[in-house]
Design an enzyme around this catalytic site. Sequence first.
Site, PDB file in Angstrom:
ATOM      1  N   TRP A 165       2.475  -6.896   2.074  1.00 52.44           N
ATOM      2  CA  TRP A 165       3.719  -6.720   1.307  1.00 52.44           C
ATOM      3  C   TRP A 165       4.353  -5.360   1.577  1.00 52.44           C
ATOM      4  O   TRP A 165       4.778  -4.680   0.642  1.00 52.44           O
ATOM      5  CB  TRP A 165       3.458  -6.868  -0.208  1.00 52.44           C
ATOM      6  CG  TRP A 165       2.899  -8.171  -0.613  1.00 52.44           C
ATOM      7  CD1 TRP A 165       1.662  -8.409  -1.116  1.00 52.44           C
ATOM      8  CD2 TRP A 165       3.563  -9.451  -0.557  1.00 52.44           C
ATOM      9  NE1 TRP A 165       1.503  -9.755  -1.365  1.00 52.44           N
ATOM     10  CE2 TRP A 165       2.661 -10.401  -1.033  1.00 52.44           C
ATOM     11  CE3 TRP A 165       4.831  -9.864  -0.136  1.00 52.44           C
ATOM     12  CZ2 TRP A 165       2.972 -11.758  -1.105  1.00 52.44           C
ATOM     13  CZ3 TRP A 165       5.143 -11.205  -0.213  1.00 52.44           C
ATOM     14  CH2 TRP A 165       4.213 -12.128  -0.696  1.00 52.44           C
ATOM     15  N   SER A 240       1.496   9.484  -7.102  1.00 53.75           N
ATOM     16  CA  SER A 240       2.643  10.389  -7.299  1.00 53.75           C
ATOM     17  C   SER A 240       3.835   9.965  -6.431  1.00 53.75           C
ATOM     18  O   SER A 240       4.991  10.154  -6.840  1.00 53.75           O
ATOM     19  CB  SER A 240       2.280  11.859  -7.075  1.00 53.75           C
ATOM     20  OG  SER A 240       1.467  11.998  -5.961  1.00 53.75           O
ATOM     21  N   LEU A 242       4.494   6.787  -5.811  1.00 57.05           N
ATOM     22  CA  LEU A 242       5.047   5.646  -6.554  1.00 57.05           C
ATOM     23  C   LEU A 242       5.892   6.118  -7.730  1.00 57.05           C
ATOM     24  O   LEU A 242       6.930   5.539  -8.043  1.00 57.05           O
ATOM     25  CB  LEU A 242       3.914   4.740  -7.051  1.00 57.05           C
ATOM     26  CG  LEU A 242       3.161   3.964  -5.964  1.00 57.05           C
ATOM     27  CD1 LEU A 242       1.976   3.228  -6.559  1.00 57.05           C
ATOM     28  CD2 LEU A 242       4.083   2.970  -5.254  1.00 57.05           C
ATOM     29  N   GLU A 366       5.929  -1.668  -7.406  1.00 59.31           N
ATOM     30  CA  GLU A 366       5.931  -0.327  -8.024  1.00 59.31           C
ATOM     31  C   GLU A 366       5.398  -0.371  -9.452  1.00 59.31           C
ATOM     32  O   GLU A 366       5.907   0.311 -10.342  1.00 59.31           O
ATOM     33  CB  GLU A 366       7.351   0.257  -8.042  1.00 59.31           C
ATOM     34  CG  GLU A 366       8.032   0.263  -6.701  1.00 59.31           C
ATOM     35  CD  GLU A 366       7.679   1.478  -5.878  1.00 59.31           C
ATOM     36  OE1 GLU A 366       6.994   2.365  -6.409  1.00 59.31           O
ATOM     37  OE2 GLU A 366       8.054   1.505  -4.705  1.00 59.31           O
TER      38      GLU A 366
HETATM   39  C1  LIG Z   1       9.053  -7.716  -1.812  1.00 61.50           C
HETATM   40  C2  LIG Z   1       7.894  -6.803  -2.050  1.00 61.50           C
HETATM   41  C3  LIG Z   1       7.846  -5.564  -1.412  1.00 61.50           C
HETATM   42  C4  LIG Z   1       6.737  -4.727  -1.590  1.00 61.50           C
HETATM   43  N1  LIG Z   1       6.686  -3.526  -0.899  1.00 61.50           N
HETATM   44  C5  LIG Z   1       5.530  -2.793  -0.942  1.00 61.50           C
HETATM   45  C6  LIG Z   1       5.386  -1.625  -0.117  1.00 61.50           C
HETATM   46  O1  LIG Z   1       6.315  -1.210   0.598  1.00 61.50           O
HETATM   47  N2  LIG Z   1       4.196  -0.972  -0.118  1.00 61.50           N
HETATM   48  C7  LIG Z   1       3.126  -1.383  -0.880  1.00 61.50           C
HETATM   49  O2  LIG Z   1       2.086  -0.755  -0.818  1.00 61.50           O
HETATM   50  N3  LIG Z   1       3.260  -2.485  -1.682  1.00 61.50           N
HETATM   51  C8  LIG Z   1       4.418  -3.195  -1.736  1.00 61.50           C
HETATM   52  N4  LIG Z   1       4.539  -4.313  -2.525  1.00 61.50           N
HETATM   53  C9  LIG Z   1       3.385  -4.759  -3.304  1.00 61.50           C
HETATM   54  C10 LIG Z   1       3.519  -4.548  -4.796  1.00 61.50           C
HETATM   55  O3  LIG Z   1       3.435  -3.182  -5.113  1.00 61.50           O
HETATM   56  C11 LIG Z   1       2.425  -5.388  -5.478  1.00 61.50           C
HETATM   57  O4  LIG Z   1       2.828  -6.733  -5.364  1.00 61.50           O
HETATM   58  C12 LIG Z   1       2.195  -5.007  -6.922  1.00 61.50           C
HETATM   59  O5  LIG Z   1       1.505  -3.785  -7.005  1.00 61.50           O
HETATM   60  C13 LIG Z   1       1.399  -6.065  -7.703  1.00 61.50           C
HETATM   61  O6  LIG Z   1       0.246  -6.426  -7.024  1.00 61.50           O
HETATM   62  P1  LIG Z   1      -0.094  -7.963  -6.762  1.00 61.50           P
HETATM   63  O7  LIG Z   1       1.102  -8.639  -6.244  1.00 61.50           O
HETATM   64  O8  LIG Z   1      -1.345  -7.999  -5.960  1.00 61.50           O
HETATM   65  O9  LIG Z   1      -0.369  -8.574  -8.206  1.00 61.50           O
HETATM   66  P2  LIG Z   1      -1.709  -8.458  -9.063  1.00 61.50           P
HETATM   67  O10 LIG Z   1      -2.124  -7.036  -9.199  1.00 61.50           O
HETATM   68  O11 LIG Z   1      -2.708  -9.436  -8.541  1.00 61.50           O
HETATM   69  O12 LIG Z   1      -1.199  -8.963 -10.474  1.00 61.50           O
HETATM   70  C14 LIG Z   1      -1.004 -10.343 -10.795  1.00 61.50           C
HETATM   71  C15 LIG Z   1      -0.663 -10.421 -12.287  1.00 61.50           C
HETATM   72  O13 LIG Z   1      -1.767  -9.915 -13.063  1.00 61.50           O
HETATM   73  C16 LIG Z   1      -1.299  -8.890 -13.913  1.00 61.50           C
HETATM   74  N5  LIG Z   1      -2.334  -7.873 -14.086  1.00 61.50           N
HETATM   75  C17 LIG Z   1      -3.020  -7.195 -13.135  1.00 61.50           C
HETATM   76  N6  LIG Z   1      -3.864  -6.313 -13.691  1.00 61.50           N
HETATM   77  C18 LIG Z   1      -3.679  -6.423 -15.033  1.00 61.50           C
HETATM   78  C19 LIG Z   1      -4.233  -5.776 -16.171  1.00 61.50           C
HETATM   79  N7  LIG Z   1      -5.144  -4.792 -16.049  1.00 61.50           N
HETATM   80  N8  LIG Z   1      -3.815  -6.150 -17.401  1.00 61.50           N
HETATM   81  C20 LIG Z   1      -2.879  -7.109 -17.546  1.00 61.50           C
HETATM   82  N9  LIG Z   1      -2.310  -7.770 -16.533  1.00 61.50           N
HETATM   83  C21 LIG Z   1      -2.703  -7.412 -15.276  1.00 61.50           C
HETATM   84  C22 LIG Z   1      -0.079  -8.300 -13.206  1.00 61.50           C
HETATM   85  O14 LIG Z   1       0.730  -7.570 -14.105  1.00 61.50           O
HETATM   86  C23 LIG Z   1       0.558  -9.564 -12.664  1.00 61.50           C
HETATM   87  O15 LIG Z   1       1.286 -10.195 -13.677  1.00 61.50           O
HETATM   88  C24 LIG Z   1       5.675  -5.133  -2.428  1.00 61.50           C
HETATM   89  C25 LIG Z   1       5.755  -6.355  -3.112  1.00 61.50           C
HETATM   90  C26 LIG Z   1       6.849  -7.165  -2.940  1.00 61.50           C
HETATM   91  C27 LIG Z   1       6.909  -8.475  -3.675  1.00 61.50           C
END
Ligand SMILES: Cc1cc2nc3c(=O)[nH]c(=O)nc-3n(C[C@H](O)[C@H](O)[C@H](O)COP(=O)(O)OP(=O)(O)OC[C@H]3O[C@@H](n4cnc5c(N)ncnc54)[C@H](O)[C@@H]3O)c2cc1C
Length: 387
Positions: A165, A240, A242, A366
Amino acid sequence: MADLKPLDLIDVDALFTDEERQIRDLAREWVHDRILPQVDDWFERGEIPSRELAKELGQLGFFGMQLPGEGYLGAVAYGLVELELEAGDSGLRSFVSVQSALAMFAIHAFGSDEQKQEWLPRMASGDAIGCFGLTEADSGSDPGSMRTHARRDGDDWILNGTKMWITNGSVSDVAIVWATTEEGIRGFVVPCDVPGFSAPDIHKKLSLRASVTSELVLDEVRLPAGAVLPGVVGLKGPLSCLNEARYGIVWGVMGAARACFESSVNYAKERVQFGKPIGAFQLTQKKLADMALELNKGTLLAYHLGRMKEQGTLRPQHVSIGKLNNTREALKIARTARGIHGANGITLEYPIMRHMTNLESVITYEGTEEVHTLVIGEALTGLRAYA
Ligand SMILES: Cc1cc2nc3c(=O)[nH]c(=O)nc-3n(C[C@H](O)[C@H](O)[C@H](O)COP(=O)(O)OP(=O)(O)OC[C@H]3O[C@@H](n4cnc5c(N)ncnc54)[C@H](O)[C@@H]3O)c2cc1C
């Protein structure tokens, strides 16, 4: 009512300096002339001319403009530019945020003099594009669980792992990659043409289609000792960065919301059903009034956080309040706007659904809605609920 401006009912505009209004107007004009005529096509095709836009954005001075030094006009001026870019498209704002607040900021805050000299001027001018690799397929909200690893081999480092991602991934010249090491999590400045590095794109996205999203694959990537960011060890490095990018989102999403709101006001005055404009019905007026309240409050919140940032009093918890509130309210505004536009609201003829689906990514990246809620919960209770 002639003196009230529908897009700014409480006159937040009066709080900005002339210089801030000038840079805001420059961004608004550029988005109007350069982005709006084409962004629907880019979105539909799932592409964005990153290289061309990078040059133009560099000439405008929009890359790294939040960093102290030449071209620094303050946090509010930076925020206003993010707002105008996202009024164009969240993909455009993401492009600039990742370049400025993630990649350039990481090098600026934690890089060596050599890293700064090599990359920052080229990134500011748009001659080089950067990305930021933190997330992995199995490591999102919990970045401490990352598997990408760097081991020493003599003076060199060898990196292995896959990031997921990653915005700007396949169009980047340089990637900031975070990896576990024996010393803890470290950041690496990785030129994207090194052997073993590849960045396949992620396809079939229904959100942020006018934005490049890629994997970063690191297969025995060998880097010299000078590739590590010397200024930080541990998760506080990426966190930091982020925080810096989230501040831009607090402003940016109000741009997407404004675009949806503006289109809704116009549509409600023009669309006639039952012999009168739908804007004459009380239910439509309630929707518009609620949208206006949140747009005004959200912009005011962004402004307040911006002045705090300039004064050095902004803390990550404040940024969580702004990111959570403004992204959530922008998404609600976009969804309400979708309804006001009826069937037309689902097409690319109007900007609504494009912004709405984009904001579904912005509320996840983020720091998700839930994670920011728990950061605020911890600030309120002193009790950590997310880990
Ligand atoms: C279009 C796009 C661009 C992106 N660009 C970048 C980038 O440039 N660089 C980069 O590093 N990343 C990037 N990302 C990644 C983004 O930061 C992650 O998708 C985000 O951090 C969430 O992680 P995940 O998708 O694995 O969801 P998960 O962490 O698996 O979460 C899934 C669900 O569980 C919930 N959850 C997780 N932990 C908890 C908790 N402790 N308590 C309650 N609920 C919880 C979440 O809130 C969410 O609803 C991008 C994502 C997208 C969609």
